[in-house]
Design a protein around this motif. Structure first.
Motif: not given
Length: 404
Positions: A371-394
């Motif tokens: 799911k790397g392509v769905m991170h916020v990007g730039k210098s942030d490859c830890s947090h995911y874009c929202m809405p997105g992966v966190p919503d499904i996990v939640a």
């Protein structure tokens, strides 16, 4: 307007209404031209209009049923999803701008991340809706839960996902939400920063009260701005409470006062620890919190909380294992995240130490290596874009909470 259009086109070119099921979860309504059919096969104009109207009325009703309701039982219980299902681009008042890729986007690469994450969210929106129906649309809403979420900014994303998806429901799922926005919040490096404080900036502890009395309290142990609204040593405090009383409490940092004891403890160590320090933190949780609670012999007067551990999301930095390394990232100058990695070192440690039925009830895996392509990007490859992966996990988290 649709019916008037049917009448209008019926007087010009013979057409007939049809219902198509090309997509498994969507019923489509449209008009198909019949001008090449023999005239003898058509009924009179007035009959054609009546038939078209009847068919399209039924078709439109079917579309509303398929698209706006998760299922018939949800409708009967009063959960009706809004016509613009889901949230997007700060449409939810509890979103943080730094996680909204739609708000942050400035380039084609940004738009690609936004689109991929948004599509993933909407493709799985039925999973989200069913989780909320399970929690609040059946008799489960009469069985309230007090949920305590402790973690860093990655757990904060799960809290946001839960309250924002609840906010998009039309039947007052949320009774009361307290999100104390900070006057100042750091920006995402590499992104244009237009919200530095106030609404949509950032928050520490936050609370939400749902229909029926279910409570959701988030308190960060790392990734916070204010010591007064966070608890850096929450793990030690929980361990001490277990030693003294055999129980755990919400502590004193929640945004709203809890209405009773902890029913669900949802914990994650997060990304502020790495290497041996990370392993030590997970081991401490397993042996000083999880295992003692599940084998509680000190206090039998209260039932223990359900213990859920969410694995730490996968990082997708351009490093050998995807894990953030300041020197490597700085030297490499990479601004985008890797699409996938072979493994998540932190999750591997968590899965090795934590065992369902022994020191946790549920070990909830992000399952996000690709799911790397769905991170916020730039210098942030830890947090995911929202809405997105966190919503499904939640949604999966909510599902396991109300599974019993």
């Amino acid at each position: 307007l649709t019916l008037l259009h049917i009448i209008h086109v019926s007087f010009s070119v013979p057409k007939r209404c049809y219902i198509s099921n090309h997509y498994p979860d969507t019923t489509m309504v449209g008009l198909v031209s019949s001008q090449h059919s023999p005239p003898s096969k058509f009924i009179s104009l007035n009959r054609q209009i009546i038939v078209a109207v009847i068919f399209c009325v039924f078709a439109i009703a079917n579309v509303r049923k398929q698209n706006f309701l998760s299922n018939l039982e949800a409708y009967e219980e009063g959960i009706v999803f809004s016509n613009h299902v889901g949230y997007f681009n700060l449409s939810c008042p509890f979103e943080m701008a730094k996680f909204s890729c739609a708000f942050l986007e400035r380039s084609d690469a940004d738009r690609a991340r936004t689109t991929t994450s948004r599509d993933y969210y909407f493709e799985n929106l039925n999973v989200v809706h069913r989780a909320f129906w399970k929690a609040f649309g059946s008799k489960n809403h009469l069985r309230k839960k007090r949920i305590f979420m402790i973690g860093d900014s990655l757990t904060r994303q799960l809290f946001i996902a839960l309250v924002c998806n609840a906010f998009e429901l039309h039947n007052a799922i949320l009774d009361h939400v307290v999100v104390p926005w900070k006057d100042s919040w750091p920006c995402v490096s590499g992104h244009a920063c237009t919200i530095r404080g106030g609404n949509h900036s950032g928050f520490d502890a936050a609370s939400a009260i749902f229909r029926g009395g279910t409570e959701l309290h988030f308190v960060p142990h790392h990734g916070w701005r204010d010591r007064n609204t966070s608890e850096e040593h929450a793990l030690e405090r929980l361990s001490e409470e277990i030693r003294n009383t055999g129980m755990v409490t919400f502590g004193k940092k929640t945004a709203l006062p809890p209405g009773g004891p902890v029913d669900v403890l949802a914990y994650n160590v997060g990304v502020h620890f790495d290497g041996q320090n990370f392993r030590d933190e997970v081991d401490f949780f397993a042996n000083k919190v999880g295992f003692p609670l599940m084998n509680n012999e000190l206090n039998n007067t209260h039932s223990r909380p359900q213990i859920i551990y969410t694995t730490t999301p996968t990082q997708h930095f351009h490093t050998p294992n995807g894990v953030f390394n300041k020197e490597i990232v700085k030297k490499g100058g990479f601004w985008n995240c890797m699409d996938r990695v072979e493994s998540n070192p932190r999750a591997d440690v968590e899965k090795k130490i934590l065992s369902p039925g022994v020191n946790v009830d549920v070990l909830l895996d992000y399952d996000d290596l690709d799911k790397g392509v769905m991170h916020v990007g730039k210098s942030d490859c830890s947090h995911y874009c929202m809405p997105g992966v966190p919503d499904i996990v939640a949604a999966r988290l909510l599902d396991v909470i109300f599974a019993t």
